[in-house]
Design an enzyme around this catalytic site. Sequence first.
Site, PDB file in Angstrom:
ATOM      1  N   HIS A   1      -5.175   2.331   0.955  1.00  0.00           N
ATOM      2  CA  HIS A   1      -4.488   3.266   0.053  1.00  0.00           C
ATOM      3  C   HIS A   1      -4.480   2.721  -1.351  1.00  0.00           C
ATOM      4  O   HIS A   1      -4.159   1.559  -1.547  1.00  0.00           O
ATOM      5  CB  HIS A   1      -3.035   3.465   0.499  1.00  0.00           C
ATOM      6  CG  HIS A   1      -2.946   3.942   1.903  1.00  0.00           C
ATOM      7  ND1 HIS A   1      -3.167   3.122   2.958  1.00  0.00           N
ATOM      8  CD2 HIS A   1      -2.715   5.169   2.405  1.00  0.00           C
ATOM      9  CE1 HIS A   1      -3.072   3.814   4.073  1.00  0.00           C
ATOM     10  NE2 HIS A   1      -2.807   5.057   3.773  1.00  0.00           N
TER      11      HIS A   1
ATOM     12  N   LYS B   1     -10.032   5.459   7.336  1.00  0.00           N
ATOM     13  CA  LYS B   1      -9.192   6.339   6.508  1.00  0.00           C
ATOM     14  C   LYS B   1      -8.963   5.770   5.111  1.00  0.00           C
ATOM     15  O   LYS B   1      -8.615   4.604   4.951  1.00  0.00           O
ATOM     16  CB  LYS B   1      -7.842   6.535   7.206  1.00  0.00           C
ATOM     17  CG  LYS B   1      -6.894   7.456   6.453  1.00  0.00           C
ATOM     18  CD  LYS B   1      -5.635   7.725   7.247  1.00  0.00           C
ATOM     19  CE  LYS B   1      -4.740   6.515   7.260  1.00  0.00           C
ATOM     20  NZ  LYS B   1      -3.439   6.758   7.864  1.00  0.00           N
TER      21      LYS B   1
ATOM     22  N   GLU C   1       0.823  -1.222   0.000  1.00  0.00           N
ATOM     23  CA  GLU C   1       0.000   0.000   0.000  1.00  0.00           C
ATOM     24  C   GLU C   1       0.852   1.265   0.000  1.00  0.00           C
ATOM     25  O   GLU C   1       0.462   2.284   0.563  1.00  0.00           O
ATOM     26  CB  GLU C   1      -0.970  -0.020   1.190  1.00  0.00           C
ATOM     27  CG  GLU C   1      -1.932  -1.172   1.088  1.00  0.00           C
ATOM     28  CD  GLU C   1      -3.323  -0.914   1.649  1.00  0.00           C
ATOM     29  OE1 GLU C   1      -3.675   0.243   1.904  1.00  0.00           O
ATOM     30  OE2 GLU C   1      -4.050  -1.907   1.811  1.00  0.00           O
TER      31      GLU C   1
HETATM   32  O1  LIG Z   1      -2.429   7.090   5.502  1.00  0.00           O
HETATM   33  C1  LIG Z   1      -1.788   8.106   5.553  1.00  0.00           C
HETATM   34  C2  LIG Z   1      -2.113   9.249   4.725  1.00  0.00           C
HETATM   35  C3  LIG Z   1      -0.974   9.585   3.817  1.00  0.00           C
HETATM   36  O2  LIG Z   1      -0.829   8.539   2.893  1.00  0.00           O
HETATM   37  C4  LIG Z   1      -1.275  10.867   3.040  1.00  0.00           C
HETATM   38  O3  LIG Z   1      -1.641  10.770   1.882  1.00  0.00           O
HETATM   39  O4  LIG Z   1      -1.147  11.949   3.621  1.00  0.00           O
HETATM   40  C5  LIG Z   1       0.277   9.754   4.659  1.00  0.00           C
HETATM   41  C6  LIG Z   1       0.607   8.560   5.514  1.00  0.00           C
HETATM   42  O5  LIG Z   1       1.732   8.831   6.326  1.00  0.00           O
HETATM   43  C7  LIG Z   1      -0.551   8.193   6.356  1.00  0.00           C
HETATM   44  O6  LIG Z   1      -0.312   6.979   7.017  1.00  0.00           O
END
Ligand SMILES: O=C1C[C@@](O)(C(=O)O)C[C@@H](O)[C@@H]1O
Length: 250
Positions: A142, A169, A85
């Site tokens: 992600h 998220k 991811e």
């Molecule tokens: O999941 C996320 C969001 C993120 O991917 C971003 O797009 O800001 C940044 C990562 O560090 C965090 O774990």
Amino acid sequence: MKVCTVRGIHIGEGKPKVCLPIVGKNEKEIIQQFQSFQGLPYDVIELRIDFYQEIRNSSSLKSVLQKLRSMTDLPILLTYRSSREGGQMQLSDEEYQTFVKQACESQCIDLIDIELMSGNTLVFQLVEIAHQNDIKVVMSNHDFDKTPCFSDMMNRLEQMEILGADICKLAVMPITYKDVITLLNMTLEMSHKLERPIVTMAMGKIGVISRITGELTGSSMTFASAGKISAPGQMNVIDMQVLLEAIHHD
Ligand SMILES: O=C1C[C@@](O)(C(=O)O)C[C@@H](O)[C@@H]1O
């Protein structure tokens, strides 16, 4: 939408909370990066532990978590991002479970990231470990290649809530501005539908707007940077606060 309160910070209420990632590869870099945040306007620290070379070494892991905890009262979110991811390394399922157990039992963290796509059985076990130790779960997904369709994104957030997330998220990669608008619309709809606070972002340059519009759409946290970024499109934390304040209303 319910609020998730961690160390007095109300995630899901008012302005989106600003999270600053630490991406150091050893203890020295981690502590230095944390110290460089001093005086900056932010609410939550994210330790991106997939950057840490000693992640598999339980005593080193414990030591770095204890050091960070002793230096701050702000909420600490611990994130292992798998290379699947977009992260820096890949743990086996067994290693992932051992890592989550050690991290949660250290009692040095407040929130832990658990990847939705790790498989339901493993996710269920990891959530259980976190909750037994009073740690909140930020469940995440992600897509660094594209923006899934509206219903796919909805389903993923819904699935996170079903699996016990305290915060849901989703980060996606937009190819067009339309993708960004789709993400924003989906966020607005799901922030009303779900019980848990949600966090969404469209990554990269064309997604930047999604990192500041959380108060409109119902995305409760946003990731900024103070030097080193952990994902494409993150803006400087000071610029971010100016924009969040400009958008903020009571
Ligand atoms: O999941 C996320 C969001 C993120 O991917 C971003 O797009 O800001 C940044 C990562 O560090 C965090 O774990």
